[in-house]
Design a protein around this motif. Structure first.
Motif, PDB file in Angstrom:
ATOM      1  N   GLU A   1      -8.367   0.385 -16.170  1.00  8.90           N
ATOM      2  CA  GLU A   1      -7.071   0.259 -15.487  1.00  8.90           C
ATOM      3  C   GLU A   1      -6.540   1.640 -15.106  1.00  8.90           C
ATOM      4  OE1 GLU A   1      -3.694  -1.965 -14.001  1.00  8.90           O
ATOM      5  OE2 GLU A   1      -5.811  -2.384 -14.351  1.00  8.90           O
ATOM      6  N   ARG A   2      -6.706   2.597 -16.002  1.00  6.59           N
ATOM      7  CA  ARG A   2      -6.285   3.976 -15.721  1.00  6.59           C
ATOM      8  C   ARG A   2      -7.024   4.511 -14.485  1.00  6.59           C
ATOM      9  NH1 ARG A   2      -7.080   5.862 -20.616  1.00  6.59           N
ATOM     10  NH2 ARG A   2      -4.977   5.344 -21.288  1.00  6.59           N
ATOM     11  N   GLU A   3      -8.309   4.241 -14.411  1.00  7.99           N
ATOM     12  CA  GLU A   3      -9.120   4.670 -13.270  1.00  7.99           C
ATOM     13  C   GLU A   3      -8.688   3.942 -11.994  1.00  7.99           C
ATOM     14  OE1 GLU A   3     -11.843   7.126 -11.479  1.00  7.99           O
ATOM     15  OE2 GLU A   3     -11.180   7.189 -13.561  1.00  7.99           O
ATOM     16  N   PHE A   4      -8.376   2.652 -12.112  1.00  6.41           N
ATOM     17  CA  PHE A   4      -7.909   1.873 -10.965  1.00  6.41           C
ATOM     18  C   PHE A   4      -6.608   2.470 -10.406  1.00  6.41           C
ATOM     19  CE2 PHE A   4      -5.516  -1.650  -9.091  1.00  6.41           C
ATOM     20  CZ  PHE A   4      -6.446  -2.179  -8.216  1.00  6.41           C
ATOM     21  N   ILE A   5      -5.687   2.787 -11.293  1.00  3.61           N
ATOM     22  CA  ILE A   5      -4.409   3.385 -10.872  1.00  3.61           C
ATOM     23  C   ILE A   5      -4.653   4.746 -10.230  1.00  3.61           C
ATOM     24  CG2 ILE A   5      -2.199   4.320 -11.680  1.00  3.61           C
ATOM     25  CD1 ILE A   5      -2.366   2.151 -13.945  1.00  3.61           C
ATOM     26  N   LYS A   6      -5.506   5.544 -10.853  1.00  7.42           N
ATOM     27  CA  LYS A   6      -5.820   6.874 -10.308  1.00  7.42           C
ATOM     28  C   LYS A   6      -6.370   6.758  -8.891  1.00  7.42           C
ATOM     29  CE  LYS A   6      -8.782  10.867 -11.075  1.00  7.42           C
ATOM     30  NZ  LYS A   6      -9.980  11.337 -11.744  1.00  7.42           N
ATOM     31  N   ASN A   7      -7.294   5.826  -8.680  1.00  6.98           N
ATOM     32  CA  ASN A   7      -7.876   5.632  -7.347  1.00  6.98           C
ATOM     33  C   ASN A   7      -6.827   5.205  -6.335  1.00  6.98           C
ATOM     34  OD1 ASN A   7     -10.456   6.344  -8.166  1.00  6.98           O
ATOM     35  ND2 ASN A   7     -11.053   4.252  -8.607  1.00  6.98           N
ATOM     36  N   ALA A   8      -5.906   4.334  -6.754  1.00 10.56           N
ATOM     37  CA  ALA A   8      -4.843   3.887  -5.849  1.00 10.56           C
ATOM     38  C   ALA A   8      -3.942   5.058  -5.460  1.00 10.56           C
ATOM     39  CB  ALA A   8      -4.023   2.776  -6.493  1.00 10.56           C
ATOM     40  N   LEU A   9      -3.672   5.943  -6.409  1.00 11.23           N
ATOM     41  CA  LEU A   9      -2.802   7.096  -6.137  1.00 11.23           C
ATOM     42  C   LEU A   9      -3.446   8.096  -5.182  1.00 11.23           C
ATOM     43  CD1 LEU A   9      -1.469   7.750  -9.755  1.00 11.23           C
ATOM     44  CD2 LEU A   9      -0.172   6.799  -7.831  1.00 11.23           C
ATOM     45  N   GLU A  10      -4.771   8.148  -5.191  1.00  6.71           N
ATOM     46  CA  GLU A  10      -5.489   9.125  -4.370  1.00  6.71           C
ATOM     47  C   GLU A  10      -5.706   8.661  -2.932  1.00  6.71           C
ATOM     48  OE1 GLU A  10      -9.050   9.784  -6.642  1.00  6.71           O
ATOM     49  OE2 GLU A  10      -8.041  11.146  -8.032  1.00  6.71           O
ATOM     50  N   LYS A  11      -5.610   7.368  -2.682  1.00  9.61           N
ATOM     51  CA  LYS A  11      -5.876   6.837  -1.344  1.00  9.61           C
ATOM     52  C   LYS A  11      -4.585   6.755  -0.538  1.00  9.61           C
ATOM     53  CE  LYS A  11      -9.710   3.985  -2.913  1.00  9.61           C
ATOM     54  NZ  LYS A  11     -10.148   2.613  -3.167  1.00  9.61           N
ATOM     55  N   ASN A  12      -4.693   7.000   0.754  1.00 10.84           N
ATOM     56  CA  ASN A  12      -3.503   6.895   1.600  1.00 10.84           C
ATOM     57  C   ASN A  12      -3.320   5.488   2.154  1.00 10.84           C
ATOM     58  OD1 ASN A  12      -5.546   6.908   3.471  1.00 10.84           O
ATOM     59  ND2 ASN A  12      -4.870   8.750   4.529  1.00 10.84           N
ATOM     60  N   ASN A  13      -4.213   4.563   1.803  1.00 10.35           N
ATOM     61  CA  ASN A  13      -4.067   3.183   2.247  1.00 10.35           C
ATOM     62  C   ASN A  13      -4.068   2.216   1.055  1.00 10.35           C
ATOM     63  OD1 ASN A  13      -6.796   3.233   1.598  1.00 10.35           O
ATOM     64  ND2 ASN A  13      -7.440   2.089   3.417  1.00 10.35           N
ATOM     65  N   ALA A  14      -3.559   2.684  -0.073  1.00 12.57           N
ATOM     66  CA  ALA A  14      -3.443   1.847  -1.268  1.00 12.57           C
ATOM     67  C   ALA A  14      -2.092   2.115  -1.924  1.00 12.57           C
ATOM     68  CB  ALA A  14      -4.576   2.147  -2.248  1.00 12.57           C
ATOM     69  N   LEU A  15      -1.579   1.080  -2.569  1.00 10.99           N
ATOM     70  CA  LEU A  15      -0.283   1.181  -3.238  1.00 10.99           C
ATOM     71  C   LEU A  15      -0.333   0.350  -4.510  1.00 10.99           C
ATOM     72  CD1 LEU A  15       2.750   2.097  -3.043  1.00 10.99           C
ATOM     73  CD2 LEU A  15       3.189  -0.122  -1.959  1.00 10.99           C
ATOM     74  N   PHE A  16       0.186   0.902  -5.588  1.00 11.71           N
ATOM     75  CA  PHE A  16       0.295   0.180  -6.849  1.00 11.71           C
ATOM     76  C   PHE A  16       1.686   0.462  -7.384  1.00 11.71           C
ATOM     77  CE2 PHE A  16      -2.455  -1.078 -10.753  1.00 11.71           C
ATOM     78  CZ  PHE A  16      -1.422  -1.836 -11.261  1.00 11.71           C
ATOM     79  N   ILE A  17       2.527  -0.579  -7.426  1.00  8.66           N
ATOM     80  CA  ILE A  17       3.900  -0.404  -7.880  1.00  8.66           C
ATOM     81  C   ILE A  17       4.207  -1.381  -9.011  1.00  8.66           C
ATOM     82  CG2 ILE A  17       4.839   0.577  -5.762  1.00  8.66           C
ATOM     83  CD1 ILE A  17       5.762  -2.201  -4.923  1.00  8.66           C
ATOM     84  N   ILE A  18       5.200  -1.008  -9.810  1.00 13.09           N
ATOM     85  CA  ILE A  18       5.642  -1.866 -10.898  1.00 13.09           C
ATOM     86  C   ILE A  18       7.161  -1.999 -10.843  1.00 13.09           C
ATOM     87  CG2 ILE A  18       3.701  -1.327 -12.403  1.00 13.09           C
ATOM     88  CD1 ILE A  18       5.495   0.516 -13.983  1.00 13.09           C
ATOM     89  N   ALA A  19       7.639  -3.106 -11.381  1.00 13.33           N
ATOM     90  CA  ALA A  19       9.071  -3.335 -11.559  1.00 13.33           C
ATOM     91  C   ALA A  19       9.348  -3.278 -13.051  1.00 13.33           C
ATOM     92  CB  ALA A  19       9.482  -4.682 -10.980  1.00 13.33           C
ATOM     93  N   GLU A  20      10.392  -2.535 -13.423  1.00 13.86           N
ATOM     94  CA  GLU A  20      10.742  -2.366 -14.832  1.00 13.86           C
ATOM     95  C   GLU A  20      12.200  -2.736 -15.073  1.00 13.86           C
ATOM     96  OE1 GLU A  20       8.309   1.438 -16.529  1.00 13.86           O
ATOM     97  OE2 GLU A  20       9.988   1.883 -15.185  1.00 13.86           O
TER      98      GLU A  20
END
Length: 177
Positions: free
Chosen positions: A52-71
């Motif tokens: 999951e950490r790697e998945f988030i890292k990859n999303a942060l590095e791409k300009n066509n991916a987004l990973f957001i959370i609601a808290e």
């Protein structure tokens, strides 16, 4: 980051960080058992904290991916991830998944996560289309997607297999101009 007040609770929507991996896995394992409208059920998510950490890292590095959370008070109550295509010819289009803890259903959190995605897509100058698939029985979800401008594009037969029974999915899309 975006903040809103719903039922006197402050909800923060922000981009996921690698350090969120452990709480996200816990969250995903909970929501898997709360709805049959997701692509995974209870105990079926199947990703380790490191993955999951790697998945988030990859999303942060791409300009066509987004990973957001609601808290709410630091507790994850919703998430959305969007991935654009991996090659130049399809980098402008992607699909998203969204979920909200059952105790927060009906509080517009899913809607706000999707609105964040739409705004981000418009500002990206890369994303020109957002796709999703939703179980045809999920009338509440379909109604929300239509409210936000998504159009029906087709049906995938037998797209889900849950407890030995097949379910169809509705494909929907939103053009970003």
């Amino acid at each position: 980051m975006k903040e809103l007040i719903v039922n006197k609770e402050k909800i923060t929507i922000r981009k996921a960080k690698e350090s969120d991996a452990e709480v996200l896995i816990e969250y995903l394992n909970i929501i898997g058992g709360q709805s049959n409208d997701l692509t995974f059920g209870e105990g079926e998510f199947g990703r380790t904290v490191e993955a999951e950490r790697e998945f988030i890292k990859n999303a942060l590095e791409k300009n066509n991916a987004l990973f957001i959370i609601a808290e709410v008070d630091g507790k994850v109550v919703g998430n959305l991830n969007f991935s654009g295509g991996p090659r130049k010819r399809i980098a402008h289009v992607g699909e998203f998944g969204v979920s909200v803890l059952k105790e927060y259903w009906g509080n517009r959190i899913g809607e706000e996560l999707i609105r964040y995605l739409i705004d981000w897509s418009k500002n990206s100058k890369i994303i020109k289309k957002i796709n999703l698939r939703v179980r045809t029985e999920n009338k509440r979800g379909i109604g929300l997607y239509k409210k936000l401008g998504f159009l029906e594009e087709g049906v995938l037969k037998r797209d889900y297999l849950i407890d030995g029974e097949f379910y169809d999915s509705l494909l929907m899309g939103l053009l970003i101009d």
